[in-house]
Design an enzyme around this catalytic site. Sequence first.
Site, PDB file in Angstrom:
ATOM      1  N   ASN A  42       0.769  -1.142  -0.109  1.00 45.35           N
ATOM      2  CA  ASN A  42       0.328  -0.378   0.277  1.00 45.35           C
ATOM      3  C   ASN A  42       0.829   1.263  -0.097  1.00 45.35           C
ATOM      4  OD1 ASN A  42       0.897   0.399   3.103  1.00 45.35           O
ATOM      5  ND2 ASN A  42      -1.176   0.281   3.650  1.00 45.35           N
ATOM      6  N   SER A 134       8.949 -13.244  14.235  1.00 46.10           N
ATOM      7  CA  SER A 134       9.874 -12.029  14.774  1.00 46.10           C
ATOM      8  C   SER A 134      10.558 -12.784  16.465  1.00 46.10           C
ATOM      9  CB  SER A 134       9.391 -10.640  15.027  1.00 46.10           C
ATOM     10  OG  SER A 134      10.047 -10.256  16.061  1.00 46.10           O
ATOM     11  N   TYR A 158       3.929  -4.996  19.655  1.00 49.77           N
ATOM     12  CA  TYR A 158       3.897  -5.266  17.888  1.00 49.77           C
ATOM     13  C   TYR A 158       4.355  -6.835  17.987  1.00 49.77           C
ATOM     14  CZ  TYR A 158       7.325  -6.700  14.448  1.00 49.77           C
ATOM     15  OH  TYR A 158       8.308  -7.335  13.451  1.00 49.77           O
ATOM     16  N   LYS A 162       2.221 -10.042  15.835  1.00 50.91           N
ATOM     17  CA  LYS A 162       2.878 -11.047  15.244  1.00 50.91           C
ATOM     18  C   LYS A 162       2.674 -12.580  15.672  1.00 50.91           C
ATOM     19  CE  LYS A 162       5.492  -9.104  12.124  1.00 50.91           C
ATOM     20  NZ  LYS A 162       4.797  -9.285  10.664  1.00 50.91           N
ATOM     21  N   ASN A 206      14.780   3.512  14.976  1.00 55.44           N
ATOM     22  CA  ASN A 206      14.556   3.429  16.291  1.00 55.44           C
ATOM     23  C   ASN A 206      15.448   2.175  16.053  1.00 55.44           C
ATOM     24  OD1 ASN A 206      11.932   4.818  16.368  1.00 55.44           O
ATOM     25  ND2 ASN A 206      11.219   2.846  14.888  1.00 55.44           N
TER      26      ASN A 206
HETATM   27  C1  WQD Z   1      19.331  -3.256  18.942  1.00 56.35           C
HETATM   28  C2  WQD Z   1      20.139  -3.051  20.337  1.00 56.35           C
HETATM   29  C3  WQD Z   1      18.947  -1.828  21.921  1.00 56.35           C
HETATM   30  C4  WQD Z   1      19.230   1.727  18.435  1.00 56.35           C
HETATM   31  C5  WQD Z   1      13.980  -4.261  17.709  1.00 56.35           C
HETATM   32  C6  WQD Z   1      12.508  -4.930  17.681  1.00 56.35           C
HETATM   33  C7  WQD Z   1      12.280  -6.738  17.224  1.00 56.35           C
HETATM   34  C8  WQD Z   1      12.941  -6.714  15.702  1.00 56.35           C
HETATM   35  C9  WQD Z   1      14.319  -6.152  15.647  1.00 56.35           C
HETATM   36  C10 WQD Z   1      10.980  -6.356  13.662  1.00 56.35           C
HETATM   37  C11 WQD Z   1      19.660  -3.088  21.680  1.00 56.35           C
HETATM   38  C12 WQD Z   1      20.650  -1.056  21.155  1.00 56.35           C
HETATM   39  C13 WQD Z   1      20.175   0.391  19.728  1.00 56.35           C
HETATM   40  C14 WQD Z   1      19.655   2.799  19.518  1.00 56.35           C
HETATM   41  C15 WQD Z   1      21.792   1.366  20.655  1.00 56.35           C
HETATM   42  N1  WQD Z   1      11.827  -5.867  14.493  1.00 56.35           N
HETATM   43  N2  WQD Z   1      20.468   0.459  20.553  1.00 56.35           N
HETATM   44  N3  WQD Z   1      21.330   2.499  20.698  1.00 56.35           N
HETATM   45  O1  WQD Z   1      15.694  -3.513  20.006  1.00 56.35           O
HETATM   46  O2  WQD Z   1      16.648  -5.781  19.764  1.00 56.35           O
HETATM   47  O3  WQD Z   1      14.510  -5.756  18.212  1.00 56.35           O
HETATM   48  O4  WQD Z   1      14.408  -4.641  16.490  1.00 56.35           O
HETATM   49  O5  WQD Z   1      10.700  -7.785  13.909  1.00 56.35           O
HETATM   50  O6  WQD Z   1      10.829  -6.561  16.694  1.00 56.35           O
HETATM   51  O7  WQD Z   1      12.305  -5.005  18.690  1.00 56.35           O
HETATM   52  O8  WQD Z   1      16.948  -4.138  17.659  1.00 56.35           O
HETATM   53  O9  WQD Z   1      18.071  -2.753  16.574  1.00 56.35           O
HETATM   54  O10 WQD Z   1      16.615  -1.222  18.370  1.00 56.35           O
HETATM   55  O11 WQD Z   1      18.493  -3.111  19.307  1.00 56.35           O
HETATM   56  O12 WQD Z   1      22.176   1.326  22.145  1.00 56.35           O
HETATM   57  O13 WQD Z   1      19.791   3.802  19.084  1.00 56.35           O
HETATM   58  O14 WQD Z   1      20.617  -1.645  19.927  1.00 56.35           O
HETATM   59  O15 WQD Z   1      19.280  -1.122  23.303  1.00 56.35           O
HETATM   60  O16 WQD Z   1      20.216  -3.219  22.742  1.00 56.35           O
HETATM   61  P1  WQD Z   1      16.383  -4.585  18.887  1.00 56.35           P
HETATM   62  P2  WQD Z   1      17.241  -2.429  17.527  1.00 56.35           P
END
Ligand code: WQD
Length: 348
Positions: A42, A134, A158, A162, A206
Site C-alpha cells: 500500500n 519475529s 508489536y 506477530k 529506531n
Molecule cells: C538493538 C540493540 C538497543 C538503538 C527490534 C524489535 C524487533 C525487531 C528488530 C522486527 C539494543 C541498542 C538501539 C540506539 C542503542 N524488529 N540501541 N542505540 O530492540 O533488538 O529489536 O528490532 O521484527 O522486533 O524489537 O533492535 O536495533 O532497536 O536494538 O544502543 O539508538 O541496540 O538497546 O540493545 P531490538 P534495535
Amino acid sequence: MRLRSTAVHINTVALTGATGYIASHVAVALAAQGHRLVGIDNLSNSSQIVVDRVAELIDGPMPFVKLDVRDTVGLTEVLAEHEVDAVIHLAGLKAVGESVTDSLRYHDNNVGGTISLLRAMQSASVPALVFSSSATVYRPDQPSPLTESSRIGPGNPYGRTKSIAEQIIDDVAASSSLRAVHLRYFNPVGAHESGRIGEDPIGPPNNLMPFTMQVAAGQREMLQIFGDDYNTPDGTCIRDYIHVSDLADGHVAALGAFGSIETSEAINLGTGRGSSVLDVLRSAEKAADRPIPHQIVGRRDGDSAVSFADPSHALERLGWQATRSLDDACQDHWRWQHQNPTGYRTSP
Ligand code: WQD
C-alpha cells in the site's frame, strides 16, 4: 510426524509488503531462483522506486499492484489473476514504540491484514504461506540461544500482533489444506551488495544499525548507546544481527519445505552468533573508515540483555544457514547509506 505426500510446486509467488526493506531483498533472491513474482504494497511506509530498483537487479520487471492487504476483494483478484502458488506475507507495521502508543492500528494492520490475506488465499485457492514473524514473540526472560520451543510471550503490542497472527494461521492450517511457515527473524541488518536496495527509515531510525550508519554519514550528531551495565562481557546488550540477504535466502529455502510440512511450523532465522552494541559500533566504524561519535546513556525500557537464535532447526528443515558476517552487513549497509544518503527519496 504425519507428512502429506503431495509435492508442492511453487512457481509464482506473491509478496505482500513488497516495497519494504526485507521484501525487496526477498524479491531479488526469488527471481534469482527463477520464481515469477507479483509485488503488493500500500506504499504507506515505502516507495514505489523500489519496484524499479528491484527490476534493475533482477533484469526484468516485477509486476506490482498498489493495494492494502485489508482489501480482501482486491487481494483475491490479484492472487487469482496471477495464478499465485504461494504468498510471502511481509506487509505490516514494525515500530515497537509506536505499537505501544497506537496498539489498535498495529492490530488492525498486522492481525487484520493477516485475516484478510487468509480469506483471499482461501477464495483464490492458494495453498502455501510464508509468514514474516519475529523473535519478539518469545518471552523476554527466555534464555538464549532461543529455540522454536522457547516460551512465547511477547513484551509489547508489536510482538503480540506477530504472535496472534501466527496462532490464527495455525488454526486455519489445522482446519484446511493451507500449509504455513512462520519465519521468526532476529535482527535484520545490511543491504544488497549492489548498494541499490536497503533500509529506508522515515524519520529518526529506531534500530541500531540504521541509526549508527546515519551518524557515520554525518546526518545525525551522536549515537546513544542504551546502557553499558548489563550482565554481558562489555556491558552492552547482545543481539543476533542477520544480513538481510541471508534472511532473503531463508525465504527461498522455506518455499522448498512445503512438501514436508503437515500444517504449520515456526522456524528461527538467525545466525546463532551474538554481537554487542559495541561490536556493531566497531564493525560500523571499520566499514565507514571513520570514528562514529557515541555516548553511553541509560537503558531503554523493554530491552533484554541477550537475545540470539539457535538456528539449528532452520538448517535441519530448510538446509539453510547464514553465511554473511557482521562485518559484511556493515560494509553493505554503509555502501547503501553512502550511495543513497536520502534513501529512495531524492537519490538517482
Ligand atoms: C538493538 C540493540 C538497543 C538503538 C527490534 C524489535 C524487533 C525487531 C528488530 C522486527 C539494543 C541498542 C538501539 C540506539 C542503542 N524488529 N540501541 N542505540 O530492540 O533488538 O529489536 O528490532 O521484527 O522486533 O524489537 O533492535 O536495533 O532497536 O536494538 O544502543 O539508538 O541496540 O538497546 O540493545 P531490538 P534495535
